[in-house]
Scaffold this active site. Sequence first.
Site, PDB file in Angstrom:
ATOM      1  N   ASP A 314       0.822  -1.203   0.000  1.00  0.00           N
ATOM      2  CA  ASP A 314       0.000   0.000   0.000  1.00  0.00           C
ATOM      3  C   ASP A 314       0.863   1.263   0.000  1.00  0.00           C
ATOM      4  OD1 ASP A 314      -2.622   1.372   0.432  1.00  0.00           O
ATOM      5  OD2 ASP A 314      -1.653   1.977   2.297  1.00  0.00           O
ATOM      6  N   GLU A 367       1.085  -0.560  -5.156  1.00  0.00           N
ATOM      7  CA  GLU A 367       0.095   0.491  -5.394  1.00  0.00           C
ATOM      8  C   GLU A 367       0.896   1.792  -5.486  1.00  0.00           C
ATOM      9  OE1 GLU A 367      -3.240   3.379  -3.756  1.00  0.00           O
ATOM     10  OE2 GLU A 367      -1.754   2.489  -2.438  1.00  0.00           O
TER      11      GLU A 367
END
Length: 634
Positions: A314, A367
């Site tokens: 993330d 990401e």
Amino acid sequence: MTKVITHSLFTDFDIDLFKAGKHFKLYEKLGAHLVEVNGVKGVYFAVWAPTAHSVSVVGDFNYWTQGEHLLNVRWDSSGIWEGFIPDISKGALYKYKIQSNIDGIVTEKADPFALYCEKPPHTASVVWDLDYNWKDENWMQNRQEKNALDKPYSVYEVHLGSWKRAEHNRFLSYLELADDLVKYVKETGFTHVEFMPIMEYPYDPSWGYQLTGYFAPTSRFGKPQDFMVLVDRLHQEGIGVILDWVPSHFPDDAHGLGYFDGSHLYEHPDRRKGYHPDWKSLVFNYGRNEVRAFLISNAVFWLQNYHIDGLRVDAVASMLYLDYSRKEGEWEANIFGGRENLDSISFLKEFNEVIYANFNGVQTIAEESTSFPMVSRPTFTGGLGFGMKWMMGWMHDTLKYFQKETVYRKYHQNDLTFSMTYAFTENFMLPFSHDEVVYGKKSLIYKMPGDEWQRFANLRLLYGYMFTHPGTKLLFQGAEFGQTSEWNFEQSLDWHLLQYDFHSGIKRLITDLNQLYKSRPALYEKQFTGEGFEWINYSDHQNAVLSYIRKGNNQDENVIVVCNFTQVVRENYRIGIPKKGQLEEIFNSDAVIYGGGGVGNGKSLKIESKPYDGRDFSVELILPPLSVTVYSFV
């Protein structure tokens, strides 16, 4: 008998590795471990707290009394406190009470290496083990074949707390999900599930992205072994498991990692590097060896002990740039005068090197939303070493295009075609994730223009375009049946919508697209290389039509894709074809079973020796309104 017995699991080599930041199985040494010492059963505790004056284990076994069970500091300046406490058993609650050397500060912390935590809002760690009899041998032995970059990779992103709720809005347990979710994912044909963070977190509205228990699956849904059952069942059904992993920041909750021993132990001491202004959270000190070892050990832990098949990392962009979300004067350039966070870049490279060197058949997915180069290229060529990267530009451009009324689309065709100018610079995953259906952004179906029929036709077209575009795929829960409301983490998806034909038609469409993707090698064998894609015609702006070829290793298995982005039926629409023969329509998003009008091309289509689109042969098609049609050579 002494309340704390001197005992250690550490060797001198362990300590050397730890200090050098090269110990990647710290969870085997630090934390709470059920052991037997001189015939006595109990728990060995070890915690890193180099600034501590004293460390006590407090828990339900000593009425949370500081000083009752004092750990011993090691003599090797590692900063590790340890000791064996007899007669403590599995299930005991505990924390570390740390008296700091700094200004008399006292902290009471959960164990950073705890295997299990109390159910929030309670915050104690729980003595536990990882004993479990896995039944996924077949998957583990063959997953390298399933997870390879030249295989179909269609991901269903799930938030376990809101996928489905039971009576009285109760969470489903891991064991209930092992029945319901596994059956559903298999039925809809996804190859993988991606769980939004399941590591323990205190605050539900964080969706799990503010972690306090990095080594513990959240107790909201059950015990660690219950989560193992969920992973095991998915594997037994041939479905891979990806975890959202958050090494980018952590909350400053009193029991968490922040100011752990009264000092900036895990977070960077410089607030310009150690505090995240967007999320009001703390940022890891990637330049500190022991912190790097903690994070990489955590990644290894999930892959090793929970048989996880991939980690989606993330907020990588926030890690890469020193000026991320910071104004001028709020950040300091690196030693070369640039904005890149060199410590973080070095950490990410090492993380990927360790994962790929030690685990067969896993993938790491970034990401990452910027143009940072070579994110998904090997470190030996100068890349960050990820297996894949989210294609955020494609996602934004595509949704921007689809939100336009069809009459205006001919003026914006480049919003779609632009992706092919950079599609093969990385190993891209095409995401329609949770971030696109919250905070007033609307659900995917309500991003689409027009009346109800057009909205659903546009959504079917969007999904058909996605599944035939190069790259792997990711859909957030609810998107597969046209969820109408924005995602709400506090309640279940709107499963009642499946009683309506348009919604059940979308689910059938996704199921068939997954099957098409998995059964047609041309759609996945070369999904990350320009050899797998060829435009037929990208310049028919007037009709808002795109046509292209997807290619695999066997050219006889190539497929033709034609997208009609308006609601006008295109009769006698001619496209160029590279060879003689016949075409067969193998997918049509306007089919009646999906809620469409049933306009199509019937059976086989004869390819004519009429030059068109710069090719020697061509075929005449009927293009349904707002549709994707896919053809194979017969």
